[in-house]
Each structure stands twice: as C-alpha cells, then as structure tokens.
Design an enzyme around this catalytic site. Sequence first.
Site, PDB file in Angstrom:
ATOM      1  N   ARG A 129       7.425  -2.924  -2.939  1.00  0.00           N
ATOM      2  CA  ARG A 129       6.115  -2.985  -3.570  1.00  0.00           C
ATOM      3  C   ARG A 129       5.444  -1.621  -3.422  1.00  0.00           C
ATOM      4  O   ARG A 129       5.915  -0.746  -2.711  1.00  0.00           O
ATOM      5  CB  ARG A 129       5.253  -4.087  -2.951  1.00  0.00           C
ATOM      6  CG  ARG A 129       5.277  -4.083  -1.437  1.00  0.00           C
ATOM      7  CD  ARG A 129       3.976  -4.428  -0.799  1.00  0.00           C
ATOM      8  NE  ARG A 129       2.906  -3.552  -1.219  1.00  0.00           N
ATOM      9  CZ  ARG A 129       2.714  -2.326  -0.743  1.00  0.00           C
ATOM     10  NH1 ARG A 129       3.545  -1.786   0.130  1.00  0.00           N
ATOM     11  NH2 ARG A 129       1.696  -1.606  -1.171  1.00  0.00           N
ATOM     12  N   GLY A 130       4.306  -1.499  -4.138  1.00  0.00           N
ATOM     13  CA  GLY A 130       3.673  -0.204  -4.282  1.00  0.00           C
ATOM     14  C   GLY A 130       4.133   0.382  -5.595  1.00  0.00           C
ATOM     15  O   GLY A 130       5.336   0.462  -5.866  1.00  0.00           O
ATOM     16  N   ALA A 131       3.170   0.762  -6.447  1.00  0.00           N
ATOM     17  CA  ALA A 131       3.523   1.166  -7.811  1.00  0.00           C
ATOM     18  C   ALA A 131       4.615   2.239  -7.866  1.00  0.00           C
ATOM     19  O   ALA A 131       5.606   2.073  -8.584  1.00  0.00           O
ATOM     20  CB  ALA A 131       2.266   1.618  -8.563  1.00  0.00           C
ATOM     21  N   ARG A 169       6.911  -7.789 -12.942  1.00  0.00           N
ATOM     22  CA  ARG A 169       5.502  -7.667 -12.542  1.00  0.00           C
ATOM     23  C   ARG A 169       4.764  -6.939 -13.661  1.00  0.00           C
ATOM     24  O   ARG A 169       5.113  -5.813 -14.004  1.00  0.00           O
ATOM     25  CB  ARG A 169       5.348  -6.918 -11.217  1.00  0.00           C
ATOM     26  CG  ARG A 169       6.014  -7.617 -10.039  1.00  0.00           C
ATOM     27  CD  ARG A 169       5.491  -7.106  -8.714  1.00  0.00           C
ATOM     28  NE  ARG A 169       4.111  -7.530  -8.486  1.00  0.00           N
ATOM     29  CZ  ARG A 169       3.349  -7.060  -7.498  1.00  0.00           C
ATOM     30  NH1 ARG A 169       3.824  -6.143  -6.683  1.00  0.00           N
ATOM     31  NH2 ARG A 169       2.123  -7.501  -7.334  1.00  0.00           N
ATOM     32  N   GLN A 224      -1.115  -7.016   3.246  1.00  0.00           N
ATOM     33  CA  GLN A 224      -0.468  -5.700   3.195  1.00  0.00           C
ATOM     34  C   GLN A 224      -1.149  -4.705   4.131  1.00  0.00           C
ATOM     35  O   GLN A 224      -0.503  -3.818   4.686  1.00  0.00           O
ATOM     36  CB  GLN A 224      -0.462  -5.152   1.764  1.00  0.00           C
ATOM     37  CG  GLN A 224       0.449  -5.892   0.814  1.00  0.00           C
ATOM     38  CD  GLN A 224      -0.290  -6.954   0.013  1.00  0.00           C
ATOM     39  OE1 GLN A 224      -1.284  -7.510   0.492  1.00  0.00           O
ATOM     40  NE2 GLN A 224       0.167  -7.238  -1.189  1.00  0.00           N
ATOM     41  N   ASP A 227      -2.565   0.621  -9.170  1.00  0.00           N
ATOM     42  CA  ASP A 227      -1.367   0.232  -9.914  1.00  0.00           C
ATOM     43  C   ASP A 227      -1.443   0.570 -11.394  1.00  0.00           C
ATOM     44  O   ASP A 227      -0.416   0.634 -12.054  1.00  0.00           O
ATOM     45  CB  ASP A 227      -1.124  -1.267  -9.739  1.00  0.00           C
ATOM     46  CG  ASP A 227      -0.681  -1.597  -8.332  1.00  0.00           C
ATOM     47  OD1 ASP A 227       0.531  -1.765  -8.126  1.00  0.00           O
ATOM     48  OD2 ASP A 227      -1.532  -1.663  -7.435  1.00  0.00           O
ATOM     49  N   ASN A 248      -6.185  -2.385  -8.947  1.00  0.00           N
ATOM     50  CA  ASN A 248      -5.552  -2.281  -7.633  1.00  0.00           C
ATOM     51  C   ASN A 248      -5.569  -3.656  -6.984  1.00  0.00           C
ATOM     52  O   ASN A 248      -6.071  -4.627  -7.564  1.00  0.00           O
ATOM     53  CB  ASN A 248      -6.275  -1.245  -6.761  1.00  0.00           C
ATOM     54  CG  ASN A 248      -5.475  -0.884  -5.516  1.00  0.00           C
ATOM     55  OD1 ASN A 248      -4.264  -0.642  -5.588  1.00  0.00           O
ATOM     56  ND2 ASN A 248      -6.134  -0.856  -4.368  1.00  0.00           N
ATOM     57  N   LYS A 249      -5.047  -3.740  -5.785  1.00  0.00           N
ATOM     58  CA  LYS A 249      -4.927  -5.020  -5.089  1.00  0.00           C
ATOM     59  C   LYS A 249      -6.254  -5.771  -5.065  1.00  0.00           C
ATOM     60  O   LYS A 249      -7.309  -5.183  -4.926  1.00  0.00           O
ATOM     61  CB  LYS A 249      -4.433  -4.773  -3.664  1.00  0.00           C
ATOM     62  CG  LYS A 249      -4.113  -6.018  -2.868  1.00  0.00           C
ATOM     63  CD  LYS A 249      -3.138  -6.924  -3.605  1.00  0.00           C
ATOM     64  CE  LYS A 249      -1.859  -6.222  -3.990  1.00  0.00           C
ATOM     65  NZ  LYS A 249      -1.018  -7.017  -4.919  1.00  0.00           N
TER      66      LYS A 249
END
EC number: 5.3.1.-
Length: 354
Positions: A46-48, A89, A196, A237, A247-248
């Site tokens: 994970r993480g763009a 995703r 996270q 993201d 973003n998250k």
Amino acid sequence: MENVTLSPDGKSVVIIDQTKLPNAIEYLTLSTSRQMYDAIFALKVRGAPAIGICAGFSIYCLAQTIEETEYDAFLLKFREYKDYLDSSRPTAVNLSWALKRMGKVVLDAKDKSIDEILSLLKAECIAIKEEDIKICKAISEYGLEFLKDGDGILTHCNAGPLATSQYGTALGPLILGKERGMNFKVFADETRPLLQGARLTAFELHEAGIDVTLICDNMASIVMKNGFINACFVGCDRVAENGDTANKIGTSGVAILAKHYGIPFYVMCPTSTIDLNCKTGDDIEIELRSEDEIKSKWYEKPMAPSDVKCYNPAFDVTDHNLITAIITEHGVCKAPFEVSLREAVKKAEDIINK
C-alpha cells in the site's frame, strides 16, 4: 528493507506483507495475477507510489507468462492483465499511471519481437522504482525547507518508506532531517480503521530514532490547541487539477482543524499522483471497503451488533483551500494550483521525453 522488488529470477514480485507489521516482517512472493490483485486490494502492499511500483513489476511478470507469439494476440492478453490489476483499487492514481506507462511500452514496440518487448518492459518497471527513489529524496529536500529543529509535526496515515521505495513522501523530510542531526516531535494519528499510523508510521519513525507519540484520531484537535504542532505533513493518493487532494479517510478533518488553529498543512506527493484529467475532488472515485474493518478486524469479538450498518470509505478529499502547499519532486506548488501543478507535471514530462 525493500518493500517491493523483483525476485532474483525476475519471474515474481516480492513484497513485505504490510498487514503483518509491526509484529512480524514477512515477505510474500507474488507469481499469479490473482496473488498480485489480492496483494494490492488487501493492502499487503500500500501507499500510492509503492502500489505503482508493484503494478509495474507485476505486469512485467505476467507478460512473461503470455504464450502468444503474435503481437496482436500478445497485446490482447497483456491488456486483460493490465485492466484486471487496474481494477484492484480505484482511488490511487499511481496504479493506473504505472500500468499505462507499461502499456505504452508495448504499444510503441509493435514492430519488435516478443522477447524484445519483454526486455523493454523489464527496463521500464525497474526505471519506475529507480525514479521513485530519486523522487522521494527530492521531495524530502523540498519538505525539509519547511522544518526547524525541534518542530512538532502531526501526521496522518502512512507516507514513509513502506509506502514508496525509500525515505517516503510525508515522512521523508523527517527522516532526512534526522540523518542531518535535526530532532522533531512527531504526533502520529493511529488512522482508523486500519491503523496505518499506529502499525506503520509509528514503527518507521521509531526505527529511524525519531521522537514519535501515537494518538487516537480524535485527539488531533487537542494537540493542536495545546501548541504541540507546528505543521501537518501528509501524503496523498490523487491530486485533482484544482489542488483538491484525496488521501486516507480522516485527512480532511485534520486539514480543517489545522486551518482553525492557524497551522500550515502540507501535502507531499510525486507528480505521478497529480491527475490533470480530474478537474476537482468531486471527480475522484472514493473506494468503499468492508464493514468488518470497523466492527471486527482488530477484536477477538465484534465491537458492534452484527446487523449494524457501517459506512467505510477508504479516502476523503481535502479541499484545496485548506492546503498550504503541495510539495513535489519538482518544487513547491501553491495556489493557484491549476497553474503550479500543471507546471510541475510539465517539468516531469519534459524529463521523461528527453
């Protein structure tokens, strides 16, 4: 500790399973399209930027399994794999960006043999990762300009080395500053529902020797009010043309609080995360995830009645008016974002097209 890499024989992708952190460092070998899709969808990677790197490696590995020797048939199967991975995703633009970049290699090589195409694909996916290392270092350098020794920083979610290939984006300036003898006091939001911030950001900062204090998401206001925070650093993201940023989930709330308390709010991302085809945040598709992530994932027994409904968007959009600056590898973008973001993207494209 490499979080995404090719196997020694170049046939598989090897990742750190981020769902196991911080209690265990486990490596997964991804050899099939299903394993690759699941790794991205289930947030094992994970993480763009890291998703983009994984996608590049994955489509190269899958291309090697295509048995077609005629170009058009090869391209058809390649596109099937590409579209399948791209559906894992929807919000993080680096996924589609990396796959489009790999796809362009195939489209531009119509007159070449399949073996030559595979060699070009291998070079391209390796280049994506190598570029990300340089990009994160550049973002870290620009971000460090906004930090002073002893600053208190609030983070949300995770945008460190685990989310990229090295240094990270939002955590990069902190890690780089620490390497140069600076000290910071970081407050890391735990980042519900998947934690996270607790599992990954606190882990990375602690390993780097940076003073980190973990807080619940609903404590962001009080640490700002108490004067503990000098700036907020987050990754993202997807960035729309007008500067709206996905973003998250919970990031927009942090930005609203920062605006209220007069605290600068910085977004850090590579130019590959900027989507100029997306005019505003309203055009960004927000991924919805399982109710179980809220009700039962971290508990021995469910913490809510089984038939209670849950709303679980993985991301929210921070309005551009709440953002002090967007920091990229090609400099600091400020309002009007329609101008500054386009200039940053053009610099990146000019380098690629040289």
